[in-house]
Design a protein around this motif. Structure first.
Motif, PDB file in Angstrom:
ATOM      1  N   GLU A  59       0.835  -1.216   0.000  1.00  0.00           N
ATOM      2  CA  GLU A  59       0.000   0.000   0.000  1.00  0.00           C
ATOM      3  C   GLU A  59       0.858   1.249   0.000  1.00  0.00           C
ATOM      4  OE1 GLU A  59      -2.981   0.395   3.144  1.00  0.00           O
ATOM      5  OE2 GLU A  59      -3.878  -1.450   2.309  1.00  0.00           O
ATOM      6  N   LYS A  60       1.964   1.197   0.765  1.00  0.00           N
ATOM      7  CA  LYS A  60       2.835   2.385   0.872  1.00  0.00           C
ATOM      8  C   LYS A  60       3.962   2.387  -0.150  1.00  0.00           C
ATOM      9  CE  LYS A  60       3.831   4.865   4.549  1.00  0.00           C
ATOM     10  NZ  LYS A  60       4.373   5.254   5.866  1.00  0.00           N
ATOM     11  N   LYS A  61       3.912   1.380  -1.005  1.00  0.00           N
ATOM     12  CA  LYS A  61       4.938   1.212  -2.056  1.00  0.00           C
ATOM     13  C   LYS A  61       6.342   1.184  -1.458  1.00  0.00           C
ATOM     14  CE  LYS A  61       2.100   3.339  -5.627  1.00  0.00           C
ATOM     15  NZ  LYS A  61       0.977   3.721  -4.747  1.00  0.00           N
ATOM     16  N   ILE A  62       6.478   0.469  -0.371  1.00  0.00           N
ATOM     17  CA  ILE A  62       7.797   0.329   0.271  1.00  0.00           C
ATOM     18  C   ILE A  62       8.333  -1.064  -0.056  1.00  0.00           C
ATOM     19  CG2 ILE A  62       9.002   0.165   2.513  1.00  0.00           C
ATOM     20  CD1 ILE A  62       6.979   2.239   3.568  1.00  0.00           C
ATOM     21  N   THR A  63       9.572  -1.125  -0.485  1.00  0.00           N
ATOM     22  CA  THR A  63      10.169  -2.426  -0.803  1.00  0.00           C
ATOM     23  C   THR A  63      10.749  -3.026   0.482  1.00  0.00           C
ATOM     24  OG1 THR A  63      11.062  -1.146  -2.638  1.00  0.00           O
ATOM     25  CG2 THR A  63      11.612  -3.517  -2.588  1.00  0.00           C
ATOM     26  N   VAL A  64      10.294  -4.217   0.807  1.00  0.00           N
ATOM     27  CA  VAL A  64      10.830  -4.909   1.994  1.00  0.00           C
ATOM     28  C   VAL A  64      11.676  -6.077   1.518  1.00  0.00           C
ATOM     29  CG1 VAL A  64      10.280  -6.103   4.138  1.00  0.00           C
ATOM     30  CG2 VAL A  64       8.793  -4.266   3.329  1.00  0.00           C
TER      31      VAL A  64
END
Ligand code: ADP
Length: 461
Positions: free
Chosen positions: A336-341
């Motif tokens: 949703e937050k477009k964060i790459t984990v």
């Protein structure tokens, strides 16, 4: 002294120990007395026999070389010197061939003993009166005759009597000495126990939990007991302190949301009876009460972990796999937050932990990393194993934490200035710290404002 007090004194350990000590002391003294008496009586008897035996040998030699006549002439020569000895020679048929008896032996008829071979000297001891005995040695010869030499000796009674008298006189002082000695030793031995009792009593009376038993550095069992007792008191004190603090914190922390709830309800009550407004106020109250319940649960978890009373279901697990589970759980939020984990696990990262609690730790750290990182950012999770520990790092490219805030973020309900726009209770990191420390691990942060943060969890392998 009242009978109650006497009963209580009688029941005390020191008195019982003293009585035992006195009894053992008296018994040992009696055994010693009997032993000395026995040795003395034997020594006196041996001495008596030695004297008689030397005469017996002398008479036997004279009798064997010159017969009864030689014995007679020797006896008349030495009459004065040998007057205390009884000497008799009895022939094969019981006829007395020679007799010389001291005055006190006149009425006394010493027994003539029958002998066969081997030709051994036979001893007879016959009590004469209270003070004296007759001791008689009989030597048989090959021609069937016997030579008897005897003498009056001190009776056993004579030796025993002063002993008995002295022993009875000494018994009372021995008993008293034993009791006093026992009482002294028992008093000294029970000193640490008395100190433990008095410390416990003073804690009960005054409620002062800081009292401790003075230690003696002797390392004996009682000193170890006192040490353990002190450690128990320390643990109790710290538990009670934590409980008090937790209670204060809970009271303080719940005041704000409860006051908020009350305010909302009050405003709703005072305003016009508008259905929509009332519904909104009720929804706010439900939200606030959920918040209160979450705060309560988290606070209790933190307090439990900090007090050392937390029950951990320890298992050997792969910590890297636990981290991966949490990442999977937050995949949607990250997306949703477009964060790459990204996760990098140097397998195997096994450690003995409570998986549920450590999952909660990782979830809080990942939740924060996603919360405080702007869209398009990156979060990296790295798990590796050292010689003695497993390290799990949560690195983000988020807003970072100012140096002056880095020490405070672990406190209960602390929220960073710039974080207030985000949801949160300010309890996540205090729970992380408490849970990790309950596992005897540690957690640290390194962060640069505007650059990102890195939280590292150390768990003993
Ligand atoms: P909450 O997140 O509910 O505010 P936490 O105890 O989890 O409470 O965190 C305390 C504070 O630490 C946060 O308010 C925030 O200021 C700071 N913080 C924690 N994690 C991060 C992070 N990954 N990046 C930046 N700041 C963070």
């Amino acid at each position: 002294m009242s009978s109650k007090l006497l009963k209580r004194v009688g029941r005390t350990f020191s008195v019982r120990l003293s009585l035992w000590y006195a009894a053992i002391f008296t018994l040992s003294a009696t055994i010693l007395f009997l032993l000395v008496y026995f040795l003395l009586a034997t020594a006196v008897q041996r001495k008596d026999r030695e004297v008689i035996e030397s005469h017996l040998k002398e008479y036997a030699a004279i009798y064997q070389s010159g017969g009864v006549s030689a014995l007679r002439s020797w006896s008349s020569r030495e009459a004065q010197k040998e007057k205390s000895f009884f000497v008799r020679v009895v022939g094969r048929f019981g006829n007395v061939l020679f007799l010389r008896a001291p005055e006190d032996w006149i009425q006394f008829e010493p027994p003539v003993l029958e002998f066969g071979f081997p030709r051994r000297v036979v001893w007879v001891r016959i009590p004469k009166d209270e003070e004296r005995d007759f001791t008689l040695a009989t030597q048989p010869f090959s021609d069937g005759s016997i030579l008897q030499v005897g003498r009056s000796t001190n009776s056993r009674q004579l030796i025993l009597q002063p002993f008995r008298r002295n022993f009875l006189a000494a018994t009372l002082p021995i008993l008293v000495l034993g009791f006093i000695g026992g009482a002294f030793i028992a008093y000294r031995a029970m000193q640490p126990v008395r100190e433990i009792v008095s410390t416990a009593q003073s804690i009960i009376d005054t409620g002062d939990l800081s009292r401790r038993v003075p230690l003696r550095e002797s390392e004996d069992e009682l000193d170890q007991f006192a040490r353990l007792f002190n450690r128990m008191l320390e643990k109790n004190q710290s538990l009670i302190k934590t409980m008090r603090e937790s209670l204060d914190n809970v009271a303080h922390d719940l005041r704000t949301p409860l006051a908020g709830m009350r305010g909302t309800a009050e405003v709703a009550l005072r305003s016009a009876p508008d259905q929509e407004q009332l519904k909104e106020a009720l929804a706010d109250c439900v939200e606030e009460s959920d918040r209160v319940l979450t705060i309560l649960k988290t606070l209790m978890d933190v307090a439990e972990a900090e007090s050392g009373a937390m029950n951990l279901s320890l298992k050997k697990v792969d910590v890297g796999a636990l981290a991966q589970e949490v990442v999977d759980l937050y995949a949607e939020v990250a997306e949703e937050k477009k964060i790459t984990v990204t996760t990098s696990v140097a397998a195997p990262c096994e450690a003995v932990v409570d998986p549920a609690r450590i999952r909660q730790v990782f979830a809080n750290l990942l939740d924060n990393a996603l919360k405080y990182t702007a869209e398009g950012g990156q979060v990296k999770i790295q798990a590796q194993r050292d010689t003695s520990e497993v390290l799990v790092k949560f690195r983000d490219t988020g807003m970072g934490i100012a140096p002056e805030e880095q020490g405070k973020i672990w406190d209960r309900l602390y929220r960073g200035d710039k974080s207030r726009s985000q949801r949160g209770l300010g309890l996540g990191l205090s729970l992380v710290k408490a849970f990790v420390e309950a596992h005897h691990g540690s957690v640290e942060v390194s962060s640069q404002l505007g650059q990102g943060s890195e939280f590292t969890v150390h768990l003993p392998a």
